[in-house]
Design an enzyme around this catalytic site. Structure first.
Site, PDB file in Angstrom:
ATOM      1  N   ALA A 191       0.851  -1.188   0.000  1.00  0.00           N
ATOM      2  CA  ALA A 191       0.000   0.000   0.000  1.00  0.00           C
ATOM      3  C   ALA A 191       0.891   1.244   0.000  1.00  0.00           C
ATOM      4  CB  ALA A 191      -0.908   0.002   1.231  1.00  0.00           C
ATOM      5  N   LYS A 192       0.337   2.372  -0.246  1.00  0.00           N
ATOM      6  CA  LYS A 192       1.091   3.634  -0.165  1.00  0.00           C
ATOM      7  C   LYS A 192       0.112   4.773  -0.003  1.00  0.00           C
ATOM      8  CE  LYS A 192       5.444   5.036  -0.741  1.00  0.00           C
ATOM      9  NZ  LYS A 192       6.660   4.216  -0.518  1.00  0.00           N
TER      10      LYS A 192
END
Ligand code: GLU
Length: 420
Positions: free
Chosen positions: A107-108
């Site tokens: 994720a980011k």
């Protein structure tokens, strides 16, 4: 999905994926699912500025894949943040966590902002409001942010505090990269740079060389990654000949006085104003220096088809995420330059983030030797798997890293299947 795939970083990640897939003949139905993020959240982050006015910032959290575990990845405060860039970086996190064997997905997150233009109070309001907006989608069991460009342990403390206040009790496992006193891990701050230095050693072993006083190093980006990498390589005897930041670089072919440069940089001074024994160079000139090891440790897309032919370093360690464009990778491969791929080279950060998350969940903390030993062993094992695949499939290190990552990830996706 058009917005998601629009950036060159995303396109580069897709090309890397396709290249690995065709070499290893991965299942096309699984690969189809990896080309797009599972979930992308866009939020408005209104902040009351010190002058009383309200300014709205754009924020994102992209969860690319959660097959192997909760989403994991940093939170970036930078003017270039966009949905597509965040999605590309989330995809790289999926491949990174899979490659180094963590029980975590990718994720980011990010906010499109220049953090240097805000006061400390404004920055705190921004971090807290962003935490509130993405709060419903994250948590220690589903998605765990961490620092990235423009954020640090203080940002994580504000984030953890906001999330904990909403729930009514302390939840340290919601973020990693926290200060030690609020549940951070020993060694996390230096872990990305330490991992880079470990990987340079492994690459030297592969190339039948040893780091010694004749080894010369240039580092682009002298911050959270570049500084600890410089410290470790310098301790092993290498000469750090050049370093740079946004203001430009400094160079001494016999090696910089690295302790003096570090204390200058840590005082938040720009390298352009450093007055030691060195000559001033531009960031562009740093890439072209005649050194053994080049470490791009700032931002993506800095080594391109324009400057790649001029690179004289024999080894490039990708400290940043995506610092070399795909066209540049091809040029460097043709020129026989050994590349340590980003998803391996800079994985030290997320590995120690994983240790921090585990320590937080079990409320029991490890000592630094234990952390650094485990970090070394995980990276060494991953490095060996990548070089094994490079030999087996007769592909470059970037493709081999992607193959190694996909072997684990696609295996898990196949076993879990698709529902409905
Ligand atoms: N931002 C770092 C990365 O790109 C660390 C992520 C993390 O620790 O979750 O790998």
């Amino acid at each position: 999905m058009r917005d998601i795939i629009s950036s060159s970083l995303y396109q580069n990640a897709l090309i890397q994926l396709e290249e690995a897939v065709s070499s290893m003949k991965a299942d096309p139905n699984i690969v189809e699912r990896l080309k797009y993020p599972k979930r992308a959240i866009q939020v408005s982050v209104p902040v009351r500025l010190d002058d009383g006015t309200v300014k709205n910032f754009e924020g994102y959290r992209v969860q690319h894949n959660m097959t192997l575990g909760p989403g994991k990845g940093g939170l970036r405060f930078h003017p270039s943040v966009s949905l597509s860039e965040t999605a590309a970086l989330a995809m790289l996190m999926t491949f990174k966590c899979s490659l180094v064997g963590l029980p975590l997905g990718g994720a980011k997150g990010g906010v499109r902002v220049d953090p240097l233009s805000l006061s400390r109070q404004e920055l705190q309001s921004l971090a807290r409001r962003y935490a509130i907006e993405i709060g419903p989608f994250i948590g220690p069991d589903n998605d765990i942010p961490a620092p990235d460009i423009g954020t640090d342990s203080q940002t994580m403390a504000w984030f953890m505090d906001t999330y904990s206040q909403i729930h009514g009790f302390s939840i340290p496992g919601v973020v990693t990269g926290k200060p030690i006193v609020v549940g951070g891990s020993l060694g996390r701050a230096e872990s990305t740079g330490k991992g880079v230095a470990f990987c340079v050693n492994f690459a030297y072993e592969r190339l039948n060389k040893r780091i010694d006083s004749s080894t010369t190093v240039a580092i682009h980006g002298f911050g959270k990654v570049g500084v600890p990498a410089a410290i470790d390589l310098h301790q092993q005897g290498a000469k750090i000949c050049a370093v740079s930041d946004v203001s430009g670089g400094i160079y001494n072919k016999n090696g910089l006085d690295i302790e003096a440069v570090i204390s200058w940089a840590k005082g938040k001074h720009l390298l352009a104003n450093y007055q030691g024994d060195c000559e001033k160079i531009t960031n562009e000139e740093l890439f072209e220096l005649d050194v053994d090891v080049l470490i791009p440790a700032a931002i993506d897309g800095v080594i391109t088809k324009e400057n790649a032919p001029k690179i004289r370093a024999r080894l490039i360690a990708e400290g940043a995420n995506g610092p070399i464009t795909k066209e540049a990778v091809d040029i460097l491969n043709d020129n026989g330059i050994f590349i340590i791929p980003d998803i391996l080279c800079n994985a030290g950060g997320v590995i120690v983030s994983y240790f921090e998350w585990v320590q937080g969940l079990q409320h029991f903390f490890w000592d630094l030797d234990q952390i650094n030993k485990k970090l070394h062993d995980i990276l060494y094992d991953a490095f060996k798997r990548v070089t094994h695949n490079s030999d087996l499939y007769n592909v470059d290190m970037k493709t081999a890293a992607m193959i190694s990552s996909l072997q684990r990830l696609t295996g898990a996706m196949r076993l879990r299947g698709m529902w409905p």
